[in-house]
Design an enzyme around this catalytic site. Structure first.
Site, PDB file in Angstrom:
ATOM      1  CB  THR A 168      -0.943   0.008   1.222  1.00 28.87           C
ATOM      2  OG1 THR A 168      -1.978   0.938   0.995  1.00 28.87           O
ATOM      3  CG2 THR A 168      -0.214   0.325   2.497  1.00 28.87           C
ATOM      4  CE  LYS A 186      -5.204   0.392   1.106  1.00 30.74           C
ATOM      5  NZ  LYS A 186      -4.152   0.249   0.104  1.00 30.74           N
TER       6      LYS A 186
END
Length: 188
Positions: free
Chosen positions: A15, A47
Site C-alpha cells: 500500500t 486506509k
C-alpha cells in the site's frame, strides 16, 4: 526471492500512505488497493480516517484487522491523554512492543494532528519525520521522493500530495490511483 521468503515478507509493503504538512494544512492520503500476493482484491479501500473528535488523522499500511486493533488502542490512549497525540503514540508503542498479543500485529501507522506527524511501528518506535512529508508502504519511497521534490514548489498540501501519489501509483504495482484524503486545517 523464493516463495518461502515471499510468505515471510511483511504485509505492509502492499500500500501507500503519505502525510504532507504545510503552513496551512496537514493532509493524510492513501491509495485504495488491497492486494493478496499478485492479485488485486479490492481497489477502493479506505486506509485513512479521523480519530477521536476528528482532530487526529490516522492511516495504516499492513493487515487491516491489525490496523483497526491499533486504531482502537490509540483511541483508548487518546482518551487517557486528551490532546496529547505524542504521549498517546508513545504509550501505544510501548504496549505494542511489550504485549505478546500486540507483537503479532503487522501494520504501521502514520498519525497527525495540528502539531505533529508521527510514524508508529511495531518495533516500539515513534518517529517524527525530519521533513514535512512522510510515507510508508510499497509505494512509500516513491511518494516520499516526489513529495519532497515538489515541496518547495507547491504550497497546497492536498495538491502536492495528490501529485506525489500519482507518481507513486505510476511506479508501484501495489499502489493504485483511487485516493482517500483526510485534511486538517492548521490555522483558525
Amino acid at each position: 526471492m523464493t516463495e518461502h521468503n515471499q510468505e515471510k515478507s511483511p504485509l505492509w509493503h502492499g500500500t501507500t500512505i503519505l502525510a504532507v504538512r504545510t503552513e496551512d494544512h496537514v493532509v493524510l492520503m492513501s491509495d485504495g488497493q488491497v492486494s493478496m500476493g499478485q492479485t488485486v482484491m479490492k481497489g477502493n479501500a479506505r486506509k485513512v480516517r479521523r480519530l477521536g473528535s476528528g482532530d487526529i488523522l490516522a492511516g495504516f499500511a499492513g493487515a487491516t484487522a491489525d490496523a483497526f486493533t491499533l486504531f482502537e488502542r490509540l483511541e483508548q490512549k487518546l482518551e487517557r491523554f486528551p490532546n496529547q497525540l505524542q504521549r498517546a503514540a508513545v504509550e501505544l508503542a510501548k504496549d505494542w512492543r511489550t504485549e505478546k498479543y500486540l507483537q503479532k500485529l503487522e501494520a504501521l501507522l502514520i498519525v497527525a494532528d495540528k502539531d505533529v506527524t508521527l510514524v508508529i511501528t511495531g518495533a516500539g518506535d515513534v518517529l517524527e519525520p525530519e521533513h514535512h512529508v512522510v510515507a510508508v508502504g510499497s509505494g512509500g519511497n516513491y511518494a516520499l521522493s516526489a513529495a519532497r521534490a515538489l515541496y518547495e514548489y507547491e504550497k497546497d498540501a492536498e495538491t502536492l500530495g495528490r501529485r506525489a501519489m500519482e507518481i507513486a501509483s505510476d511506479i508501484c504495482v501495489y499502489t493504485n490511483s483511487n485516493f482517500s484524503v483526510e485534511k486538517l486545517e492548521l490555522k483558525s
